[in-house]
Design a protein around this motif. Structure first.
Motif, mmCIF file in Angstrom:
data_model
loop_
_atom_site.group_PDB
_atom_site.id
_atom_site.type_symbol
_atom_site.label_atom_id
_atom_site.label_comp_id
_atom_site.label_asym_id
_atom_site.label_seq_id
_atom_site.Cartn_x
_atom_site.Cartn_y
_atom_site.Cartn_z
ATOM 1 N N PRO A 1 1.491 -1.117 0.023
ATOM 2 C CA PRO A 1 0.049 0.217 -0.107
ATOM 3 C C PRO A 1 0.976 0.987 0.166
ATOM 4 O O PRO A 1 1.120 2.083 0.926
ATOM 5 C CB PRO A 1 -0.492 0.381 0.734
ATOM 6 N N VAL B 1 -0.626 1.554 9.815
ATOM 7 C CA VAL B 1 0.115 1.590 8.594
ATOM 8 C C VAL B 1 1.826 0.801 8.479
ATOM 9 O O VAL B 1 2.866 1.769 9.429
ATOM 10 C CB VAL B 1 0.115 2.223 7.780
ATOM 11 N N ALA C 1 0.680 4.603 -1.611
ATOM 12 C CA ALA C 1 0.518 5.773 -1.376
ATOM 13 C C ALA C 1 -0.109 5.919 0.637
ATOM 14 O O ALA C 1 0.257 6.494 0.942
ATOM 15 C CB ALA C 1 -0.661 5.916 -1.898
ATOM 16 N N ASP C 2 0.146 5.118 0.856
ATOM 17 C CA ASP C 2 -0.112 4.925 2.733
ATOM 18 C C ASP C 2 0.998 4.923 3.235
ATOM 19 O O ASP C 2 1.116 5.765 4.292
ATOM 20 C CB ASP C 2 -1.063 3.578 3.531
ATOM 21 N N ARG C 3 1.977 3.976 2.836
ATOM 22 C CA ARG C 3 3.397 3.633 3.336
ATOM 23 C C ARG C 3 3.897 4.810 3.527
ATOM 24 O O ARG C 3 4.807 5.366 4.559
ATOM 25 C CB ARG C 3 3.859 2.689 2.708
ATOM 26 N N GLN C 4 3.510 5.777 1.716
ATOM 27 C CA GLN C 4 4.589 7.182 2.056
ATOM 28 C C GLN C 4 3.848 8.226 3.564
ATOM 29 O O GLN C 4 5.017 9.035 3.494
ATOM 30 C CB GLN C 4 4.960 7.359 0.670
ATOM 31 N N LYS C 5 3.115 8.214 3.339
ATOM 32 C CA LYS C 5 2.849 9.384 4.355
ATOM 33 C C LYS C 5 3.225 8.441 6.058
ATOM 34 O O LYS C 5 3.443 9.645 6.446
ATOM 35 C CB LYS C 5 0.996 9.354 4.675
ATOM 36 N N ALA C 6 3.535 7.434 5.886
ATOM 37 C CA ALA C 6 3.807 6.921 7.293
ATOM 38 C C ALA C 6 5.335 7.013 7.602
ATOM 39 O O ALA C 6 6.172 7.740 8.141
ATOM 40 C CB ALA C 6 3.867 5.171 7.533
#
Length: 275
Positions: free
Chosen positions: A14, A261, A16-21
């Motif tokens: 995931p 995430v 796109a979610d990981r880059q926020k994390a």
């Protein structure tokens, strides 16, 4: 100088979610220089993960795409996404160079070393490197060849400053492996005469868990072997670390979920260095 190394697991899972994390972890750390591996860049949109992180964190960025990304692209069935290494820096990068790491044809998927000369105000320039060695468990001989090239590359670009070279990256090898012993140059003959590297983790709390890759992370397949420390911050010597006051605060970060995430399949390593 706070240094971080992190393999960002490219465009897998995931993402796109990981880059926020990933951003959340780095924002909390407030690093000065970061070595990144498996960085994605999308040629359709012009987006680059490292540049996005640098913009969000108000850091400088230099990025080096792999010269042979085809095998990576086949894994996600998308030929528009590049992979490479990057350096983020609080201070300007005034010089850079790349090295395509040598590998047998059947293993060559474009692994790189990236050099960035970082110029802190009022301080000595920092010769900073980040790399990503080949990954198959049986490929120690290939990694030995790669660390020889890496050591020579480091020596070539470390002149002209009293600050020792800082070499970060995913070495895909355990601390007692032939390739890490060879690169360190203290437990065997160094590649470059007189050149040795200190593993920053040796200055960490030795009771701390140093695992950076293992099946506790849901992105890591349990059949790929036991947990291990394969990500490193190395500092050159003998002008480098001489005691506890030079390397401090060494620890792993990003080794658990952020807002549900996990940021990557690797944990990051952070160290505070005093020049």
């Amino acid at each position: 100088m706070r240094v971080v190394t992190w393999n960002l697991w490219w465009r897998f899972g995931p993402w796109a979610d990981r880059q926020k994390a990933i951003l959340a972890v780095l924002r909390e750390l407030r690093p000065d220089v970061v070595g990144l591996q498996e960085v994605w860049s999308d040629r359709r949109t012009g987006e680059n993960l490292a540049q996005w992180l640098a913009t969000e964190l108000n850091l400088h960025c230099t990025w080096a795409p792999s010269p042979a990304p085809e095998r990576w692209r086949r894994r996600i069935a998308d030929d528009s996404v590049d992979i490479g290494n990057a350096v983020l820096s609080r201070w300007p990068v005034t010089d850079r160079a790349t090295l395509h790491l040598p590998a047998p044809q059947d293993l060559d998927d474009g692994r790189l070393a990236l050099y960035a000369r970082v110029e802190p105000p009022g301080g000595a320039p920092v010769p900073f490197f980040t790399t990503h060695l080949t990954s198959p468990l049986h490929a120690s001989a290939a990694r030995c060849r790669q660390v020889r090239a890496l050591a020579e590359f480091t020596a070539t670009h470390s002149a002209g400053t009293p600050f020792p070279p800082v070499v970060t990256g995913d070495f895909n090898a355990r601390p007692d492996s032939d390739e890490l012993r060879l690169f360190g140059g203290m437990r065997t003959t160094p590649v470059v005469p007189g050149q040795v590297f200190f593993d920053a983790w040796e200055y960490a709390d030795q009771a701390a868990d140093g695992t950076t890759w293992g099946p506790a992370n849901p992105y890591v397949h349990p059949g790929l072997g036991p947990a291990a420390r394969i990500d490193y911050i190395h500092v050159g010597g003998p002008a480098g670390p001489a005691g506890e006051g030079t390397v401090r605060g060494v620890r792993r970060v990003g080794h658990g979920p952020v807002a549900g995430v996990w940021p990557s399949d690797h944990a990051a390593v952070v160290a505070d260095l005093q020049g």
